[in-house]
Scaffold this active site. Sequence first.
Site, mmCIF file in Angstrom:
data_model
loop_
_atom_site.group_PDB
_atom_site.id
_atom_site.type_symbol
_atom_site.label_atom_id
_atom_site.label_comp_id
_atom_site.label_asym_id
_atom_site.label_seq_id
_atom_site.Cartn_x
_atom_site.Cartn_y
_atom_site.Cartn_z
ATOM 1 N N HIS A 67 -60.515 32.466 -49.232
ATOM 2 C CA HIS A 67 -60.986 32.335 -50.620
ATOM 3 C C HIS A 67 -60.642 30.950 -51.177
ATOM 4 C CE1 HIS A 67 -60.174 36.928 -50.736
ATOM 5 N NE2 HIS A 67 -61.494 36.799 -50.761
ATOM 6 N N LYS A 98 -63.400 51.937 -55.833
ATOM 7 C CA LYS A 98 -62.590 51.247 -54.816
ATOM 8 C C LYS A 98 -61.112 51.468 -55.074
ATOM 9 C CE LYS A 98 -64.718 47.213 -52.632
ATOM 10 N NZ LYS A 98 -64.661 45.759 -52.493
ATOM 11 N N ARG A 127 -68.824 34.619 -43.789
ATOM 12 C CA ARG A 127 -68.005 34.491 -42.574
ATOM 13 C C ARG A 127 -68.767 34.779 -41.299
ATOM 14 N NH1 ARG A 127 -63.546 38.396 -44.966
ATOM 15 N NH2 ARG A 127 -65.495 39.079 -45.903
ATOM 16 N N SER A 140 -59.131 40.000 -46.539
ATOM 17 C CA SER A 140 -58.076 40.661 -47.314
ATOM 18 C C SER A 140 -57.670 41.974 -46.652
ATOM 19 C CB SER A 140 -58.562 40.942 -48.738
ATOM 20 O OG SER A 140 -58.788 39.735 -49.426
HETATM 21 P P1 ADP Z 1 -65.534 41.764 -52.235
HETATM 22 O O1 ADP Z 1 -64.855 43.082 -52.457
HETATM 23 O O2 ADP Z 1 -66.480 41.392 -53.332
HETATM 24 O O3 ADP Z 1 -66.110 41.564 -50.865
HETATM 25 P P2 ADP Z 1 -63.491 39.886 -51.391
HETATM 26 O O4 ADP Z 1 -62.283 39.472 -52.171
HETATM 27 O O5 ADP Z 1 -63.271 40.600 -50.111
HETATM 28 O O6 ADP Z 1 -64.328 40.727 -52.429
HETATM 29 O O7 ADP Z 1 -64.408 38.619 -51.091
HETATM 30 C C1 ADP Z 1 -64.895 37.781 -52.113
HETATM 31 C C2 ADP Z 1 -65.757 36.684 -51.506
HETATM 32 O O8 ADP Z 1 -64.969 35.842 -50.667
HETATM 33 C C3 ADP Z 1 -66.892 37.183 -50.614
HETATM 34 O O9 ADP Z 1 -68.020 36.350 -50.813
HETATM 35 C C4 ADP Z 1 -66.363 37.003 -49.229
HETATM 36 O O10 ADP Z 1 -67.409 36.825 -48.283
HETATM 37 C C5 ADP Z 1 -65.569 35.724 -49.401
HETATM 38 N N1 ADP Z 1 -64.533 35.591 -48.368
HETATM 39 C C6 ADP Z 1 -63.556 36.461 -48.060
HETATM 40 N N2 ADP Z 1 -62.794 36.011 -47.035
HETATM 41 C C7 ADP Z 1 -63.321 34.800 -46.685
HETATM 42 C C8 ADP Z 1 -63.014 33.831 -45.661
HETATM 43 N N3 ADP Z 1 -62.009 34.016 -44.800
HETATM 44 N N4 ADP Z 1 -63.789 32.728 -45.593
HETATM 45 C C9 ADP Z 1 -64.802 32.559 -46.470
HETATM 46 N N5 ADP Z 1 -65.158 33.427 -47.425
HETATM 47 C C10 ADP Z 1 -64.430 34.546 -47.545
#
Ligand code: ADP
Length: 151
Positions: free
Chosen positions: A17, A41, A90, A128
């Site tokens: 992130h 969730k 990703r 995450s």
């Molecule tokens: P959500 O529940 O909306 O998926 P996340 O916190 O998991 O929330 O992810 C938020 C955003 O960050 C999404 O667009 C996800 O693809 C991106 N993201 C998560 N991990 C990575 C990573 N390692 N590299 C790039 N983008 C990421």
Amino acid sequence: MKIAVFPGSFDPITLGHVDIVQRALPLFDQIIIAVGSNATKKYMFEKEQRINWIAETFKKEEKVVVDSYQGLTIEYCERKNAQFILRGLRNPSDFEFEKAIAQTNRKLKKDLETIFLLTASGLSSISSSIVRDVMRNNGDYTQFVPSAVRI
Ligand code: ADP
């Protein structure tokens, strides 16, 4: 003023992130990292905790604002006068998932563009959910998260 909303769960924020936000900084005047609350969730960390970690991580970055919201992301963007949604990609399954959401959002609000940044190589395996697993099992999660995140 170009305003982007970066919506997500951030449960917790990871280096993936952080990389997306840092690389998006030159593109926008303001980035609102928006912690979404989805009633269906289950989160590992309280919303306040997730917000605090993000705020601490970007405390020196004037363009970054941290907030939370409920309901539709497009309505939140409208309230904030944001013209862009920022998301990270990703892998192919992120792509398929994000494509459906972005196309739906665009049908609901046609002047809102979703901007995707590809994950940096080396960070694409960080999620995450995997970080939460490592935390639950007392593994060394610190290499996957910014230094503000400590449990
Ligand atoms: P959500 O529940 O909306 O998926 P996340 O916190 O998991 O929330 O992810 C938020 C955003 O960050 C999404 O667009 C996800 O693809 C991106 N993201 C998560 N991990 C990575 C990573 N390692 N590299 C790039 N983008 C990421």
